[in-house]
Design a protein around this motif. Sequence first.
Motif: not given
Length: 61
Positions: A46-61
């Motif tokens: 949710g926190m990453a979704n609120k600033v989705r225009h500033l960050v990238t989210v990807e799966e970590a190993d």
Amino acid sequence: MAKQIKITLTKGLVHTTARQKENVKSLGLHKIGQSVIREDTPVYRGMANKVRHLVTVEEAD
């Protein structure tokens, strides 16, 4: 082991609101290009979704 996500700050915080700046700071990000690995929980998603225009989210190993 719980799934993890990698969150990377890709844009600066110059023309963002104070709420967005606090959100990025609470994720643990300070500089452009910095990445953090967090557990894949609804809170961090949710926190990453609120600033989705500033960050990238990807799966970590």
